[in-house]
Scaffold this motif. Structure first.
Motif, PDB file in Angstrom:
ATOM      1  N   ASN A 105       0.805  -1.217   0.000  1.00  0.00           N
ATOM      2  CA  ASN A 105       0.000   0.000   0.000  1.00  0.00           C
ATOM      3  C   ASN A 105       0.841   1.272   0.000  1.00  0.00           C
ATOM      4  OD1 ASN A 105      -2.363  -1.451  -0.012  1.00  0.00           O
ATOM      5  ND2 ASN A 105      -2.514  -1.541   2.213  1.00  0.00           N
ATOM      6  N   ASN A 106       2.101   1.175   0.392  1.00  0.00           N
ATOM      7  CA  ASN A 106       2.975   2.348   0.420  1.00  0.00           C
ATOM      8  C   ASN A 106       3.866   2.424  -0.808  1.00  0.00           C
ATOM      9  OD1 ASN A 106       2.076   3.194   2.969  1.00  0.00           O
ATOM     10  ND2 ASN A 106       3.363   1.640   3.952  1.00  0.00           N
ATOM     11  N   GLY A 107       3.639   1.545  -1.796  1.00  0.00           N
ATOM     12  CA  GLY A 107       4.454   1.556  -2.995  1.00  0.00           C
ATOM     13  C   GLY A 107       5.767   0.825  -2.843  1.00  0.00           C
ATOM     14  N   THR A 108       5.948   0.100  -1.751  1.00  0.00           N
ATOM     15  CA  THR A 108       7.192  -0.632  -1.521  1.00  0.00           C
ATOM     16  C   THR A 108       7.169  -1.954  -2.280  1.00  0.00           C
ATOM     17  OG1 THR A 108       7.324   0.321   0.682  1.00  0.00           O
ATOM     18  CG2 THR A 108       8.721  -1.589   0.234  1.00  0.00           C
ATOM     19  N   ILE A 109       8.285  -2.295  -2.906  1.00  0.00           N
ATOM     20  CA  ILE A 109       8.360  -3.535  -3.664  1.00  0.00           C
ATOM     21  C   ILE A 109       8.288  -4.728  -2.731  1.00  0.00           C
ATOM     22  CG2 ILE A 109       9.865  -4.933  -5.137  1.00  0.00           C
ATOM     23  CD1 ILE A 109      10.960  -2.321  -6.277  1.00  0.00           C
ATOM     24  N   THR A 110       7.473  -5.704  -3.096  1.00  0.00           N
ATOM     25  CA  THR A 110       7.328  -6.914  -2.292  1.00  0.00           C
ATOM     26  C   THR A 110       7.649  -8.127  -3.150  1.00  0.00           C
ATOM     27  OG1 THR A 110       4.981  -7.053  -2.842  1.00  0.00           O
ATOM     28  CG2 THR A 110       5.553  -5.884  -0.843  1.00  0.00           C
ATOM     29  N   ASP A 111       7.801  -9.235  -2.476  1.00  0.00           N
ATOM     30  CA  ASP A 111       8.133 -10.482  -3.148  1.00  0.00           C
ATOM     31  C   ASP A 111       6.891 -11.049  -3.821  1.00  0.00           C
ATOM     32  OD1 ASP A 111       8.908 -12.982  -3.942  1.00  0.00           O
ATOM     33  OD2 ASP A 111       9.950 -13.480  -2.077  1.00  0.00           O
ATOM     34  N   PRO A 112       6.873 -11.221  -5.160  1.00  0.00           N
ATOM     35  CA  PRO A 112       5.688 -11.724  -5.843  1.00  0.00           C
ATOM     36  C   PRO A 112       5.387 -13.175  -5.510  1.00  0.00           C
ATOM     37  CG  PRO A 112       7.533 -11.618  -7.369  1.00  0.00           C
ATOM     38  CD  PRO A 112       7.988 -10.955  -6.091  1.00  0.00           C
ATOM     39  N   ASN A 113       6.336 -13.878  -4.913  1.00  0.00           N
ATOM     40  CA  ASN A 113       6.071 -15.260  -4.513  1.00  0.00           C
ATOM     41  C   ASN A 113       5.148 -15.322  -3.295  1.00  0.00           C
ATOM     42  OD1 ASN A 113       7.699 -16.416  -6.535  1.00  0.00           O
ATOM     43  ND2 ASN A 113       9.529 -15.984  -5.323  1.00  0.00           N
ATOM     44  N   ASP A 114       5.031 -14.198  -2.584  1.00  0.00           N
ATOM     45  CA  ASP A 114       4.133 -14.118  -1.436  1.00  0.00           C
ATOM     46  C   ASP A 114       2.735 -13.776  -1.952  1.00  0.00           C
ATOM     47  OD1 ASP A 114       2.809 -13.769   0.896  1.00  0.00           O
ATOM     48  OD2 ASP A 114       3.925 -11.996   1.552  1.00  0.00           O
ATOM     49  N   GLU A 115       1.832 -14.758  -1.956  1.00  0.00           N
ATOM     50  CA  GLU A 115       0.512 -14.553  -2.530  1.00  0.00           C
ATOM     51  C   GLU A 115      -0.477 -13.979  -1.520  1.00  0.00           C
ATOM     52  OE1 GLU A 115      -0.782 -18.190  -4.237  1.00  0.00           O
ATOM     53  OE2 GLU A 115       0.812 -18.259  -5.730  1.00  0.00           O
ATOM     54  N   ASP A 116      -0.048 -13.753  -0.286  1.00  0.00           N
ATOM     55  CA  ASP A 116      -0.942 -13.275   0.760  1.00  0.00           C
ATOM     56  C   ASP A 116      -0.882 -11.753   0.836  1.00  0.00           C
ATOM     57  OD1 ASP A 116      -2.666 -13.100   2.853  1.00  0.00           O
ATOM     58  OD2 ASP A 116      -1.187 -13.632   4.383  1.00  0.00           O
ATOM     59  N   TYR A 117      -1.566 -11.072  -0.092  1.00  0.00           N
ATOM     60  CA  TYR A 117      -1.651  -9.618  -0.039  1.00  0.00           C
ATOM     61  C   TYR A 117      -3.099  -9.230  -0.326  1.00  0.00           C
ATOM     62  CZ  TYR A 117      -0.672 -10.689  -4.941  1.00  0.00           C
ATOM     63  OH  TYR A 117      -0.670 -11.241  -6.197  1.00  0.00           O
ATOM     64  N   PRO A 118      -3.599  -8.270   0.405  1.00  0.00           N
ATOM     65  CA  PRO A 118      -5.025  -7.920   0.285  1.00  0.00           C
ATOM     66  C   PRO A 118      -5.297  -6.978  -0.874  1.00  0.00           C
ATOM     67  CG  PRO A 118      -3.998  -6.576   1.961  1.00  0.00           C
ATOM     68  CD  PRO A 118      -2.929  -7.525   1.464  1.00  0.00           C
ATOM     69  N   ASP A 119      -6.559  -6.929  -1.266  1.00  0.00           N
ATOM     70  CA  ASP A 119      -7.048  -5.925  -2.220  1.00  0.00           C
ATOM     71  C   ASP A 119      -6.219  -5.880  -3.498  1.00  0.00           C
ATOM     72  OD1 ASP A 119      -8.940  -5.170  -0.300  1.00  0.00           O
ATOM     73  OD2 ASP A 119      -7.510  -3.838   0.663  1.00  0.00           O
ATOM     74  N   LYS A 120      -6.011  -7.029  -4.084  1.00  0.00           N
ATOM     75  CA  LYS A 120      -5.278  -7.061  -5.347  1.00  0.00           C
ATOM     76  C   LYS A 120      -6.038  -6.271  -6.418  1.00  0.00           C
ATOM     77  CE  LYS A 120      -5.076 -11.543  -5.692  1.00  0.00           C
ATOM     78  NZ  LYS A 120      -4.714 -12.898  -6.198  1.00  0.00           N
ATOM     79  N   LEU A 121      -5.335  -5.444  -7.155  1.00  0.00           N
ATOM     80  CA  LEU A 121      -5.939  -4.656  -8.218  1.00  0.00           C
ATOM     81  C   LEU A 121      -5.465  -5.170  -9.570  1.00  0.00           C
ATOM     82  CD1 LEU A 121      -7.632  -2.210  -9.112  1.00  0.00           C
ATOM     83  CD2 LEU A 121      -5.534  -0.844  -8.994  1.00  0.00           C
ATOM     84  N   TYR A 122      -6.426  -5.474 -10.429  1.00  0.00           N
ATOM     85  CA  TYR A 122      -6.125  -5.955 -11.771  1.00  0.00           C
ATOM     86  C   TYR A 122      -6.571  -4.910 -12.789  1.00  0.00           C
ATOM     87  CZ  TYR A 122      -5.824 -10.547  -9.479  1.00  0.00           C
ATOM     88  OH  TYR A 122      -5.495 -11.598  -8.661  1.00  0.00           O
ATOM     89  N   THR A 123      -5.787  -4.741 -13.846  1.00  0.00           N
ATOM     90  CA  THR A 123      -6.194  -3.850 -14.935  1.00  0.00           C
ATOM     91  C   THR A 123      -6.000  -4.559 -16.264  1.00  0.00           C
ATOM     92  OG1 THR A 123      -4.009  -2.851 -15.271  1.00  0.00           O
ATOM     93  CG2 THR A 123      -5.444  -1.823 -13.622  1.00  0.00           C
TER      94      THR A 123
END
Length: 380
Positions: A37-55
């Motif tokens: 949420n703060n624009g910090t890069i995270t590990d894409p292998n971690d699938e546990d993130y809320p409110d995924k946004l798709y475009t």
């Protein structure tokens, strides 16, 4: 992890270049995996993130637009459902309130995110625009007849010679009125009569609700500040103190999920934040123990004050009042005491059955019942 962070910007640039060179419609892309949420890069292998946004981008997409007040609702045949438009409307579009239009545009669709988008489009480039008649929209979009379940859907619905959308009612493309509640909109369309036209009603959306049948009265507790923090007689859409979708016996309690509530004030009966329950996703019977989370205990510490003939003895606990009309006790089961209509209704659940024990005129009568029960070793 550090190595991944260093490589990630290059990877993003490469993806963007590939998509731009392809020059065709792109599938929905999940961007939220790359940043928190703060624009910090995270590990894409971690699938546990809320409110995924798709475009995803669509070229030359065909959309039907309907304007309801300041909101534009859109329909496309391949999606076959209505969603609101995101972002600004091009200046070249002159769509009045209550009118339809057919457009072709390059769009970007959004799904997920904090807002819970469902393929909502935003216009990137408007290619063509033409007004659409009501009759053509009915055929093109397969507009549905009005039903209460679709009231808040944002979908234009047919009701005789009228159109309903997002609480607004139209006739011949002209606004009849904008209404705060489903009941008022249905009354404007002539499919309902409001039993108390003096009452002030506010739609409060969906909430969880606890219901208790106390004698001949259905009481409700709503866990939100919009309603009373005490057990309040509920209403149905006809201003009756009953529910159409569940019958409770005296002393039974139920938990309602996603109950659609209207807050009622004033009116002929002088309602104060009364919960009107229109519908509920589900209703299930619950034990008294569940209800005790929403009332103070009946027991308390004995206190004395004064000397000689001036000694006063009392129990230090919450006082029964209009704003504290229910308490509980526990001894060989769970007791509930409700103050309603000026009387104290005493109920007992010994975990085999729930039943009314007494209806008392005074609080000390309730105290006497509880004391004798405990002296008898938990026997009535």
């Amino acid at each position: 992890m550090k190595r991944f962070i260093a490589v990630l910007p290059v990877l993003i640039i490469a993806i963007v270049l590939i998509l731009s060179v392809a020059g065709c419609d792109s599938p929905l892309i999940d961007l939220s995996a790359l940043t928190d949420n703060n624009g910090t890069i995270t590990d894409p292998n971690d699938e546990d993130y809320p409110d995924k946004l798709y475009t995803g981008d669509e070229s030359s997409a065909e959309l039907v637009l309907f304007r309801a007040g300041d909101v534009y609702f859109t329909y496309s045949r391949d999606k076959n459902y209505w969603v609101s438009l995101i972002g600004n409307v091009p200046d070249t579009m002159s769509l009045n309130d209550g009118e339809f239009a057919l457009i072709t545009a390059d769009i970007k669709r959004y799904s997920g995110g904090i807002a819970g988008y469902m393929g909502n489009p935003s216009i990137v480039k408007l290619i063509s625009y033409e007004p659409m008649t009501y009759d053509r929209a009915v055929t093109f979009c397969g507009l549905k007849d009005y039903c209460s379940e679709l009231f808040g859907s944002g979908e234009p619905l047919i009701c005789g010679d009228q159109l309903s959308c997002a609480g607004r009612v139209y006739r011949d493309g002209k606004l009849v009125g904008e209404y705060n509640t489903q009941l008022e909109a249905e009354a404007a369309m002539g499919i309902r009569v409001i039993a108390d036209t003096q009452a002030e009603m506010t739609d409060e959306g969906e909430h969880r609700v606890y219901v208790f049948r106390c004698g001949g009265t259905y009481l409700a507790y709503v866990g939100t500040g919009a309603f009373n923090r005490y057990w309040t007689p509920l209403l149905n859409e006809d201003f009756e103190n009953k529910l159409r979708f569940i019958d409770l016996n005296d002393g039974e309690a139920a938990y309602l999920t996603r109950a659609h509530l209207i807050k009622v004030n004033g009116g002929k009966a002088g309602y104060v934040n009364a919960p009107m329950i229109i519908s509920a996703e589900s209703a299930e019977l619950v034990s008294y123990d569940v209800l005790t989370d929403y009332m103070p205990p009946f027991w308390g510490k004995h206190q004395t004050q004064g000397e000689g003939n001036e000694v006063v003895d009392w129990i230090d606990r919450a006082d029964f009042s209009e704003s504290c009309n229910a308490m509980f006790d526990r001894y060989n089961g769970t007791w509930l005491i409700f103050l309603t209509d000026g009387r104290f209704y005493v109920y007992f659940d010994d975990y085999t059955e729930k039943k009314q024990i007494a209806v008392c005129e005074k609080e000390y009568e309730v105290e006497k019942i509880m004391t004798e029960f405990k002296k008898n070793g938990g026997k009535l």
